[in-house]
Design an enzyme around this catalytic site. Structure first.
Site, mmCIF file in Angstrom:
data_model
loop_
_atom_site.group_PDB
_atom_site.id
_atom_site.type_symbol
_atom_site.label_atom_id
_atom_site.label_comp_id
_atom_site.label_asym_id
_atom_site.label_seq_id
_atom_site.Cartn_x
_atom_site.Cartn_y
_atom_site.Cartn_z
ATOM 1 N N ARG A 84 0.823 -1.230 0.000
ATOM 2 C CA ARG A 84 0.000 0.000 0.000
ATOM 3 C C ARG A 84 0.844 1.262 0.000
ATOM 4 O O ARG A 84 0.432 2.281 0.562
ATOM 5 C CB ARG A 84 -0.943 0.027 1.205
ATOM 6 C CG ARG A 84 -1.893 -1.143 1.300
ATOM 7 C CD ARG A 84 -2.992 -0.992 0.286
ATOM 8 N NE ARG A 84 -3.986 -2.040 0.436
ATOM 9 C CZ ARG A 84 -5.196 -1.849 0.913
ATOM 10 N NH1 ARG A 84 -5.556 -0.664 1.289
ATOM 11 N NH2 ARG A 84 -6.034 -2.848 0.981
ATOM 12 N N ARG A 144 -3.329 6.426 0.967
ATOM 13 C CA ARG A 144 -3.906 7.578 1.670
ATOM 14 C C ARG A 144 -2.964 8.312 2.617
ATOM 15 O O ARG A 144 -3.249 9.431 2.998
ATOM 16 C CB ARG A 144 -5.164 7.144 2.425
ATOM 17 C CG ARG A 144 -6.314 6.901 1.480
ATOM 18 C CD ARG A 144 -7.489 6.277 2.185
ATOM 19 N NE ARG A 144 -7.160 4.932 2.631
ATOM 20 C CZ ARG A 144 -8.000 4.143 3.287
ATOM 21 N NH1 ARG A 144 -9.197 4.574 3.592
ATOM 22 N NH2 ARG A 144 -7.641 2.917 3.634
ATOM 23 N N ARG A 161 -7.222 12.100 -5.232
ATOM 24 C CA ARG A 161 -8.506 11.502 -4.833
ATOM 25 C C ARG A 161 -9.621 12.534 -4.652
ATOM 26 O O ARG A 161 -10.799 12.197 -4.768
ATOM 27 C CB ARG A 161 -8.322 10.701 -3.531
ATOM 28 C CG ARG A 161 -7.791 9.309 -3.718
ATOM 29 C CD ARG A 161 -8.838 8.353 -4.308
ATOM 30 N NE ARG A 161 -9.711 7.772 -3.296
ATOM 31 C CZ ARG A 161 -11.034 7.854 -3.299
ATOM 32 N NH1 ARG A 161 -11.650 8.519 -4.239
ATOM 33 N NH2 ARG A 161 -11.735 7.272 -2.356
ATOM 34 N N ASP A 202 -6.763 -2.514 -7.434
ATOM 35 C CA ASP A 202 -7.299 -3.159 -6.233
ATOM 36 C C ASP A 202 -7.590 -4.619 -6.552
ATOM 37 O O ASP A 202 -7.847 -4.967 -7.710
ATOM 38 C CB ASP A 202 -8.577 -2.464 -5.755
ATOM 39 C CG ASP A 202 -8.887 -2.850 -4.309
ATOM 40 O OD1 ASP A 202 -8.308 -2.235 -3.398
ATOM 41 O OD2 ASP A 202 -9.665 -3.800 -4.107
ATOM 42 N N TYR A 247 -14.932 -11.722 0.030
ATOM 43 C CA TYR A 247 -15.556 -10.422 -0.273
ATOM 44 C C TYR A 247 -16.859 -10.596 -1.058
ATOM 45 O O TYR A 247 -17.848 -9.905 -0.810
ATOM 46 C CB TYR A 247 -14.601 -9.539 -1.086
ATOM 47 C CG TYR A 247 -13.607 -8.782 -0.239
ATOM 48 C CD1 TYR A 247 -14.013 -7.688 0.526
ATOM 49 C CD2 TYR A 247 -12.270 -9.137 -0.196
ATOM 50 C CE1 TYR A 247 -13.107 -6.979 1.302
ATOM 51 C CE2 TYR A 247 -11.354 -8.439 0.582
ATOM 52 C CZ TYR A 247 -11.788 -7.362 1.329
ATOM 53 O OH TYR A 247 -10.885 -6.664 2.106
HETATM 54 O O1 1CP Z 1 0.311 0.739 -3.237
HETATM 55 C C1 1CP Z 1 -0.225 -0.372 -3.343
HETATM 56 O O2 1CP Z 1 -0.032 -1.306 -2.527
HETATM 57 C C2 1CP Z 1 -1.077 -0.657 -4.549
HETATM 58 C C3 1CP Z 1 -2.461 -0.457 -4.383
HETATM 59 C C4 1CP Z 1 -3.385 -1.431 -3.656
HETATM 60 C C5 1CP Z 1 -3.274 -2.815 -3.382
HETATM 61 C C6 1CP Z 1 -2.098 -3.723 -3.618
HETATM 62 C C7 1CP Z 1 -4.644 -1.012 -3.215
HETATM 63 C C8 1CP Z 1 -5.141 0.366 -3.282
HETATM 64 N N1 1CP Z 1 -5.326 -2.113 -2.767
HETATM 65 C C9 1CP Z 1 -4.510 -3.220 -2.835
HETATM 66 C C10 1CP Z 1 -4.827 -4.598 -2.462
HETATM 67 C C11 1CP Z 1 -5.996 -4.877 -1.600
HETATM 68 N N2 1CP Z 1 -7.244 -4.329 -1.634
HETATM 69 C C12 1CP Z 1 -6.004 -5.881 -0.607
HETATM 70 C C13 1CP Z 1 -4.857 -6.800 -0.331
HETATM 71 C C14 1CP Z 1 -3.813 -6.157 0.485
HETATM 72 C C15 1CP Z 1 -4.137 -5.985 1.926
HETATM 73 O O3 1CP Z 1 -4.526 -6.982 2.585
HETATM 74 O O4 1CP Z 1 -3.972 -4.854 2.432
HETATM 75 C C16 1CP Z 1 -7.265 -5.886 0.008
HETATM 76 C C17 1CP Z 1 -7.736 -6.767 1.138
HETATM 77 C C18 1CP Z 1 -8.049 -4.903 -0.650
HETATM 78 C C19 1CP Z 1 -9.464 -4.563 -0.376
HETATM 79 C C20 1CP Z 1 -9.595 -3.141 -0.019
HETATM 80 N N3 1CP Z 1 -9.580 -2.124 -0.926
HETATM 81 C C21 1CP Z 1 -9.622 -2.571 1.265
HETATM 82 C C22 1CP Z 1 -9.601 -3.336 2.575
HETATM 83 C C23 1CP Z 1 -10.927 -3.220 3.245
HETATM 84 C C24 1CP Z 1 -11.160 -4.288 4.264
HETATM 85 O O5 1CP Z 1 -11.907 -5.219 3.953
HETATM 86 O O6 1CP Z 1 -10.596 -4.180 5.375
HETATM 87 C C25 1CP Z 1 -9.676 -1.174 1.117
HETATM 88 C C26 1CP Z 1 -9.769 -0.119 2.181
HETATM 89 C C27 1CP Z 1 -9.622 -0.920 -0.276
HETATM 90 C C28 1CP Z 1 -9.576 0.411 -0.920
HETATM 91 C C29 1CP Z 1 -8.234 0.835 -1.345
HETATM 92 N N4 1CP Z 1 -7.409 0.088 -2.181
HETATM 93 C C30 1CP Z 1 -6.248 0.777 -2.410
HETATM 94 C C31 1CP Z 1 -6.335 2.023 -1.687
HETATM 95 C C32 1CP Z 1 -5.289 3.098 -1.694
HETATM 96 C C33 1CP Z 1 -7.582 2.045 -1.035
HETATM 97 C C34 1CP Z 1 -8.136 3.179 -0.204
HETATM 98 C C35 1CP Z 1 -9.329 3.746 -0.871
HETATM 99 C C36 1CP Z 1 -9.308 5.216 -1.111
HETATM 100 O O7 1CP Z 1 -8.455 5.756 -1.786
HETATM 101 O O8 1CP Z 1 -10.239 5.863 -0.615
#
Ligand code: 1CP
Length: 363
Positions: A30, A34, A43, A81, A157
């Site tokens: 990540r 954010r 964003r 994502d 999910y």
């Molecule tokens: O920089 C990076 O790592 C690349 C971007 C990336 C990756 C690899 C994002 C952006 N998401 C992911 C993978 C992802 N998405 C995972 C696997 C990694 C992990 O376990 O952390 C998972 C479980 C998700 C699902 C997801 N998408 C969540 C988790 C929610 C939960 O169930 O707890 C969330 C909050 C997102 C949204 C998201 N994805 C990425 C970002 C920067 C965000 C935040 C959203 C925003 O900008 O408002």
């Protein structure tokens, strides 16, 4: 495959293959996200999935941490994502602000709502375009990682309809409809195989599979429901790349919370590198996996809230545990899970500096 600028820093590729390196390569799950003000700025004007679907925006955001931490970070990961795969299968997913599926899979009868055939190029071609554009933008500074979610995590999910605390609905499926669950998980795995091969053809230089909810499964359920799909992905990607005469890339598996399975994953899951969460000592993990795989991780992400002294202490301790006082070998430094939104980017910079310092001293 397109012609890209030559790679100037291959530390992570060598470490992922188990080789000795001058210091540990480091990147952060990540890392584009954010906690970065420049990300929050983009964003303000763009929806989350709009960014994923617009290659120029996805490229810009992928490059943000590389620019900010030039010379300190050793890999980029494409901004996207894991939930774009359920979207490709015909499900609606919103980000509000966490993921929400308005119409989740309540019973196996709902599987009929999924697309019968998924045209990966048509549905996810925008990710391939973003990867190609990012490879150009990187100008060979660091390698680009492609990724997907593991089938069990995506299944959770799709059934839960979003994030979950107790996984009641997805566990109900595993206990009540085991055959339907297995079939759906393998159907997701087939799409992941094609998706990951497409990412490599587009320019991804390593691949990571995120099984973020592996730790919600008992060891028996992990072996029954998740592991077969993880093996299917590794074998399928390798066979697909060979068939297309595309050079192999290192495969990383991050099965969060499944440390009970480390020895068996190292023995025959088919991945070059295993990611570790912070709940296992690196030296103990190394004992479990032997020399069969490289390891990635595993500092507790919350150390980044603990101040510089704590960061330095934890990094030093982690480096010593991974290297055992010997030259750094087969280790990719990272946190044990993603960086969280409240972190001060300057504390992350200090974390990177500490990794550089303490992972090199053993040489
Ligand atoms: O920089 C990076 O790592 C690349 C971007 C990336 C990756 C690899 C994002 C952006 N998401 C992911 C993978 C992802 N998405 C995972 C696997 C990694 C992990 O376990 O952390 C998972 C479980 C998700 C699902 C997801 N998408 C969540 C988790 C929610 C939960 O169930 O707890 C969330 C909050 C997102 C949204 C998201 N994805 C990425 C970002 C920067 C965000 C935040 C959203 C925003 O900008 O408002």
């Amino acid at each position: 495959m397109a012609d890209f600028p030559p790679l100037k820093n291959d530390l992570i590729i060598r470490a992922a293959r188990g080789e000795q390196t001058e210091r540990a390569p480091v990147w952060i799950m990540r890392q584009a996200g954010r906690y970065l003000p420049e990300f929050r700025k983009v964003r303000e004007d763009h929806e989350f999935f709009e960014i994923c679907r617009t290659p120029a925006l996805a490229t810009e955001i992928t490059l943000q941490p590389i620019r900010r931490f030039t010379g300190l970070v050793d890999a980029s990961i494409i901004f996207c994502d894991i939930l774009v795969v359920p979207q490709a299968m015909g499900m609606e997913v919103l980000m509000a602000p966490g993921p929400v599926f308005p119409d989740p899979l309540n019973t196996p009868a709902d599987i009929a709502k999924l697309a019968t055939h998924v045209d990966v190029q048509k549905e996810l071609g925008y990710v391939f375009e973003a990867i190609t554009m990012t490879r150009r933008g990187l100008q060979g500074e660091v390698p680009l990682i492609g990724f997907c979610g593991a089938p069990w995590t995506l299944f959770a999910y799709m059934v839960e309809g979003g994030g979950s605390k107790f996984f009641v609905k997805s566990k109900t499926w595993l206990f009540k409809y085991p055959e339907e669950s297995k079939a759906l998980i393998m159907r997701i795995a087939d799409i992941c195989v094609e998706y990951l091969i497409g990412q490599v053809k587009a320019g991804a230089q390593l691949l990571q599979v995120f099984d973020s909810w592996a730790g919600e499964l008992s060891p028996d359920h992990f072996a029954t429901f998740s592991l077969p799909s993880l093996k299917h992905i590794a074998a399928g990607v390798r066979a697909g790349l060979d068939a297309a005469q595309v050079p192999q890339v290192p495969l990383i598996l991050f099965a969060k919370g499944a440390n009970h399975a480390l020895a068996s994953l190292a023995a025959d899951a088919g991945y070059d590198t295993l990611g570790l969460d912070w709940c296992i000592e690196p030296a103990e993990a190394r004992k479990l996996v032997g020399d069969k795989v490289a390891l990635q991780g595993n500092v507790d992400p919350n150390v980044l809230y603990g101040g510089r002294e704590a960061i330095e202490r934890e990094v030093k301790r982690t480096c010593a545990s991974f290297t055992g006082g010997k030259p750094t070998k087969g280790w990719i430094a990272n946190l044990g899970h993603g960086i969280t939104p409240g972190v001060d980017p300057e504390d992350l910079r200090f974390f990177f500096e500490c990794i550089h310092k303490y992972s090199a001293t053993a040489n």
